[in-house]
Design a protein around this motif. Structure first.
Motif, PDB file in Angstrom:
ATOM      1  N   ASN A  43       0.809  -1.217   0.000  1.00 55.95           N
ATOM      2  CA  ASN A  43       0.000   0.000   0.000  1.00 55.95           C
ATOM      3  C   ASN A  43       0.847   1.274   0.000  1.00 55.95           C
ATOM      4  OD1 ASN A  43      -2.693   0.901  -0.195  1.00 55.95           O
ATOM      5  ND2 ASN A  43      -2.689   1.524   1.967  1.00 55.95           N
ATOM      6  N   LYS A  44       2.033   1.201  -0.506  1.00 60.87           N
ATOM      7  CA  LYS A  44       2.881   2.392  -0.635  1.00 60.87           C
ATOM      8  C   LYS A  44       2.629   3.031  -1.993  1.00 60.87           C
ATOM      9  CE  LYS A  44       6.959   0.559   0.250  1.00 60.87           C
ATOM     10  NZ  LYS A  44       6.612  -0.845   0.589  1.00 60.87           N
ATOM     11  N   CYS A  45       2.601   4.353  -2.016  1.00 60.17           N
ATOM     12  CA  CYS A  45       2.385   5.119  -3.246  1.00 60.17           C
ATOM     13  C   CYS A  45       3.715   5.622  -3.791  1.00 60.17           C
ATOM     14  CB  CYS A  45       1.465   6.313  -2.961  1.00 60.17           C
ATOM     15  SG  CYS A  45      -0.119   5.885  -2.237  1.00 60.17           S
ATOM     16  N   PHE A  46       3.694   6.021  -5.028  1.00 55.91           N
ATOM     17  CA  PHE A  46       4.857   6.674  -5.621  1.00 55.91           C
ATOM     18  C   PHE A  46       4.792   8.166  -5.277  1.00 55.91           C
ATOM     19  CE2 PHE A  46       5.780   3.591  -9.378  1.00 55.91           C
ATOM     20  CZ  PHE A  46       6.013   2.585  -8.468  1.00 55.91           C
ATOM     21  N   ALA A  47       5.941   8.699  -4.891  1.00 55.15           N
ATOM     22  CA  ALA A  47       6.040  10.126  -4.615  1.00 55.15           C
ATOM     23  C   ALA A  47       7.303  10.668  -5.275  1.00 55.15           C
ATOM     24  CB  ALA A  47       6.057  10.386  -3.103  1.00 55.15           C
ATOM     25  N   LEU A  71      12.234   9.105  -7.644  1.00 59.77           N
ATOM     26  CA  LEU A  71      10.938   8.535  -7.310  1.00 59.77           C
ATOM     27  C   LEU A  71      11.109   7.615  -6.109  1.00 59.77           C
ATOM     28  CD1 LEU A  71       8.133   8.809  -8.669  1.00 59.77           C
ATOM     29  CD2 LEU A  71       8.605   6.634  -9.822  1.00 59.77           C
ATOM     30  N   VAL A  72      10.278   7.827  -5.077  1.00 57.98           N
ATOM     31  CA  VAL A  72      10.345   7.005  -3.867  1.00 57.98           C
ATOM     32  C   VAL A  72       8.963   6.422  -3.591  1.00 57.98           C
ATOM     33  CG1 VAL A  72      12.256   8.297  -2.864  1.00 57.98           C
ATOM     34  CG2 VAL A  72       9.879   8.977  -2.369  1.00 57.98           C
ATOM     35  N   ALA A  73       8.914   5.415  -2.718  1.00 58.60           N
ATOM     36  CA  ALA A  73       7.652   4.773  -2.316  1.00 58.60           C
ATOM     37  C   ALA A  73       7.372   5.119  -0.854  1.00 58.60           C
ATOM     38  CB  ALA A  73       7.736   3.264  -2.500  1.00 58.60           C
ATOM     39  N   LEU A  74       6.179   5.699  -0.611  1.00 61.94           N
ATOM     40  CA  LEU A  74       5.828   6.188   0.728  1.00 61.94           C
ATOM     41  C   LEU A  74       4.411   5.767   1.111  1.00 61.94           C
ATOM     42  CD1 LEU A  74       7.115   9.877   0.467  1.00 61.94           C
ATOM     43  CD2 LEU A  74       8.269   8.000   1.652  1.00 61.94           C
TER      44      LEU A  74
END
Length: 284
Positions: free
Chosen positions: A138-142, A152-155
């Motif tokens: 359930n991590k989004c791209f930020a 690009l990171v996953a948060l």
């Protein structure tokens, strides 16, 4: 009516008992000048001259083929001197091989090229759709932006931070020839920005990068390939997930880490520490 002179009179007029007189002044004992053989100017004023017949004799030239044969024989003799071993007899086969070398036709130069031909796929733009994307944790791209750089990171995003969520502008492509597989070629752009994900080689390994692109549709096939990812669906139901494999580097996939705030990167599918499955939600 003109009379043909008797042969005996011609032979007697040119007869000489000495060999010097016979061959003097001409290699064959015959003069070449037409004027010398014009019977009208003969000082003897013989009956043959008065017939008014002009006799012209020309030398027969030596054939060029005879000269060529002579040269060939000379060359053959010289080669026999160099190649023949004096300790063994010169056989018919030796002579045949020698003549084959002399009379061989001129070799036509040519080049042989060895190559492997593979039919490269041609990618044609079809349509675009906008999606929200989350990994199975359930991590989004930020998007984290720095002066002259972005990554690009996953948060895990909640509340007001949900505005940082990146939406993907997914461009779909068709291939020529059509492979009929379940993987669909796509290019992944950041919605609202002229930025697309690309996969390139860096230090011997595939690396995920963000590149500025004004119009993805204008990029030709060779330059487009690094932006192409093969989207595959892993289950047919409504909760299906998708994975994105690099078209340039097979078996390398877009992934996120199990940890928070880590970079989105390229990994091989067997890497269990990373997540390569994503849920897509069509943006309304």
């Amino acid at each position: 009516m003109a009379q043909v002179p008797e042969i005996n009179s011609i032979l007697m007029d040119n007869y000489s008992e000495t060999e010097e007189d016979l061959y003097g002044g001409s290699p064959r004992g015959i003069k070449n000048s037409v004027q010398d053989f014009h019977w009208g100017s003969c000082p003897k004023n013989c009956s043959t001259c008065s017939s008014g017949i002009t006799l012209e004799i020309t030398e027969q030239r030596q054939s060029s083929r005879t000269f060529r044969k002579t040269v060939v024989l000379v060359v053959a003799v010289e080669k026999m001197k160099k190649k023949t071993d004096s300790r063994k007899l010169f056989t018919d086969m030796d002579l045949l091989d020698l003549l084959n070398n002399i009379f061989v036709e001129d070799e036509i130069p040519f080049e042989t090229f060895e190559f492997e031909h593979s039919s490269n796929k041609t990618y044609r733009y079809s349509t675009s759709k906008v999606f929200n994307i989350k990994d199975t944790s359930n991590k989004c791209f930020a998007l984290q932006e720095f002066p002259g750089n972005a990554r690009l990171v996953a948060l895990q995003l909640q509340g007001m931070n949900i505005q940082r969520e990146v939406k993907l502008n997914m461009a779909f492509y068709s291939t020529q020839p059509f492979d009929g597989g379940r993987k669909r070629p796509v290019a992944l752009g950041i919605m609202g920005k002229n930025v697309y994900l690309s996969c390139v080689s860096a230090e011997g390994a595939p690396e995920l990068r963000l590149e500025s692109v004004r119009n993805i549709q204008s990029i030709k096939n060779d330059d487009l390939l690094r932006f192409i990812f093969l989207k595959s669906e892993n289950s047919p139901n409504s909760n299906s997930t998708s994975s994105f494999e690099s078209a340039v580097f097979p078996d390398w996939y877009i992934s996120t880490s199990q940890s928070e705030a880590e970079l989105v990167r390229m990994v091989q599918q067997h890497e269990q520490r990373y997540i390569t499955e994503f849920s897509l939600f069509k943006d309304m």
